[in-house]
Design an enzyme around this catalytic site. Structure first.
Site, PDB file in Angstrom:
ATOM      1  N   LYS A   1      -3.779 -31.748  21.462  1.00 14.39           N
ATOM      2  CA  LYS A   1      -4.769 -31.587  22.541  1.00 14.39           C
ATOM      3  C   LYS A   1      -5.968 -30.771  22.065  1.00 14.39           C
ATOM      4  O   LYS A   1      -7.115 -31.058  22.420  1.00 14.39           O
ATOM      5  CB  LYS A   1      -4.112 -30.924  23.754  1.00 14.39           C
ATOM      6  CG  LYS A   1      -3.083 -31.821  24.431  1.00 14.39           C
ATOM      7  CD  LYS A   1      -2.275 -31.042  25.453  1.00 14.39           C
ATOM      8  CE  LYS A   1      -1.281 -31.949  26.175  1.00 14.39           C
ATOM      9  NZ  LYS A   1      -0.321 -31.180  26.975  1.00 14.39           N
TER      10      LYS A   1
ATOM     11  N   ASP B   1       2.404 -30.581  20.478  1.00 14.50           N
ATOM     12  CA  ASP B   1       1.680 -31.159  21.607  1.00 14.50           C
ATOM     13  C   ASP B   1       0.337 -30.454  21.801  1.00 14.50           C
ATOM     14  O   ASP B   1      -0.705 -31.099  21.926  1.00 14.50           O
ATOM     15  CB  ASP B   1       2.550 -31.009  22.866  1.00 14.50           C
ATOM     16  CG  ASP B   1       1.837 -31.410  24.130  1.00 14.50           C
ATOM     17  OD1 ASP B   1       1.845 -32.606  24.458  1.00 14.50           O
ATOM     18  OD2 ASP B   1       1.246 -30.526  24.797  1.00 14.50           O
TER      19      ASP B   1
END
Ligand SMILES: NC(=O)c1ccc[n+]([C@@H]2O[C@H](COP(=O)([O-])OP(=O)(O)OC[C@H]3O[C@@H](n4cnc5c(N)ncnc54)[C@H](OP(=O)(O)O)[C@@H]3O)[C@@H](O)[C@H]2O)c1
Length: 441
Positions: A221, A217
């Site tokens: 980002k 994750d």
């Protein structure tokens, strides 16, 4: 809505109140964030706040079960994306998540001349540069301010407030789940498994939390931040990610001896033609901005050639904070559509080589079956690889059959350290592979 520029107006402060027609908005995905976005749009409409945005369509699979009485009767509900692609909506909001259907929807909307607002980090991390080009080719906008750090307006700041600088570094606590778990272990010295269970019980971690814990994750980002702030095209898969799973309460005890704590840090540094990028647990000074971030908050620090360091702190996830970011993007797009689209990507994107060969001091934590000569064996290997020991830390009171102790190393490159780690982890007294964390000061 017209895309021709409005006539110049000397008293043009509340531009939006003078609009003849609102920007028509179609929402795809009526889940946690989609519902919160619809609520804000409906409440703005009821409160007659600005007349800038008008929700016209809501699309979700099996839509009947999603209908809400607070949504105005003139909003069309559908379970077919074609309804919104063929509609007169000016902006499509993509909040279904995932990759395949979301990509199809976003491409379809941009090709149909509709601007798009999305919170989908995986989509933007993988296809952002291409989608930005498609938006530009169709005189539309693509905004994704909610895709990184949820309600923390770091991407809009990169687009406007910091675009006058030449940024060379971005670092952040980008994953609230990891930060929650690490700061809970830090505060109460609970085992990793207990902190994870607590995060799952509170809805901060999914049943399968691998994407969060193992860095997937955060690296998506980081790829988006590098695209928006450093103007580089980097694939998330090229960013080295280390898991937080091996971190134990004892590591916080040893980190504290060094004036530090442990956080999952994502960093991207542009140095000439190379991008250094890494995601993973790291020692940071306990009193630094990163060291002070507790629970599931996010923090992003940018470093610029002219403006120096700038910090952004806030709620990285949650329906309402994320919806605020989505609605803010909608307002930005709606305002700028009247004056012609203001696409990202006016700057050329570079495609630098990506490296994780960080040069820094290191924290090595060993778990050994105690016996004479352990330090001598480890020191011999380190010395053979030209690596200098800074300190040896051993707290009393541990069972000698599973003894954790720490060696810190002076500054060296990860590539230089790697073979020594393999040799040390293979020694007969080592109960498991040595935990190796960068010390970021
Ligand atoms: N939640 C957060 O805090 C947060 C923060 C930042 C970014 N985001 C991003 O925001 C996006 C939405 O997240 P969320 O938490 O709102 O997800 P969610 O609660 O799972 O909502 C997704 C909605 O889209 C619908 N949907 C999914 N696939 C669909 C398809 N193929 N066709 C039609 N409808 C479909 C789902 O319907 P069903 O009800 O049938 O599943 C659900 O109503 C994601 O990209 C996420 O990464 C979320």
């Amino acid at each position: 809505m017209s895309k021709t520029p409005p006539a110049p107006n000397a008293n043009s402060i509340p531009v939006s109140r003078e609009r003849s027609s609102a920007c028509r908005v179609a929402l795809a995905g009526f889940g946690t964030v989609g519902r919160a976005v619809a609520k804000i749009l409906c409440e703005r409409r009821n409160g007659n706040e600005d007349g800038l945005l008008r929700l016209t369509h809501i699309c979700n699979r099996n839509v009947e079960r999603k209908k809400q009485s607070w949504v105005p009767a003139d909003v069309a509900w559908s379970d077919d994306f074609r309804t919104i692609l063929q509609s007169d909506a000016d902006i499509v909001i993509e909040l279904i998540g995932g990759l395949t259907s979301a990509e199809e929807l976003v491409r379809g909307a941009l090709k149909a001349g509709k601007s798009v607002v999305t919170a989908n980090k995986q989509l933007i991390a993988r296809h952002g540069p291409d989608l930005l080009q498609l938006a530009s080719a169709n005189a539309c906008q693509l905004e994704f301010g909610a895709s990184v750090a949820g309600g923390v307006p770091v991407l809009p700041a990169l687009r406007t407030g910091l675009c006058g600088d030449r940024l060379h570094g971005i670092a952040g606590i980008l994953n609230g789940t990891c930060n929650y778990i690490l700061s809970r272990i830090e505060t109460d010295r609970i085992p990793f498994s207990e902190a994870l269970e607590e995060a799952q019980a509170r809805g901060y971690a999914e049943a399968d939390a691998s994407e969060d814990l193992d860095g997937g994750d955060a690296r998506a980002k980081l790829a988006i931040l590098a695209l928006a702030g450093l103007h580089v095209r980097v694939s998330p898969g090229d960013i080295h990610a280390r898991s937080i799973r091996p971190i134990e309460a004892v590591d916080f005890d040893y980190a504290a001896e060094l004036g530090c704590t442990i956080r999952q840090i994502s960093r991207a540094d542009l140095k000439q033609t190379a991008l250094f990028a890494d995601v993973g647990p790291s020692l940071v000074p306990a009193l630094s901005p990163f060291g002070r971030v507790q629970r599931n908050l996010n923090l992003v620090l940018t470093s610029g050639e002219y403006g120096g360091d700038t910090a952004f702190l806030g709620a990285g996830a949650g329906g309402d904070p994320t919806a605020v970011a989505v609605v803010s993007d909608l307002m930005f797009v709606a305002e700028s559509l009247g004056a012609g689209p203001r696409p990202h990507g006016s700057q050329q994107l570079a495609s630098p080589g990506v490296s994780s060969d960080l040069e820094t001091p290191w924290y090595l934590r060993f778990l050994v079956k105690d016996q004479p000569g352990i330090i001598a064996s480890l020191a011999a290997i380190l010395s053979a690889h030209q690596l200098n020991i800074d300190a040896v830390l051993q707290k009393p009171g541990f069972d000698k059959s599973a003894l954790p102790f720490v060696i810190t190393l002076e500054r060296c490159c990860a590539a230089q350290l790697r073979p020594a780690l393999q040799e040390m982890s293979a020694l007969p007294f080592a109960l498991r592979a040595c935990l190796c964390l960068p010390i970021l000061r």
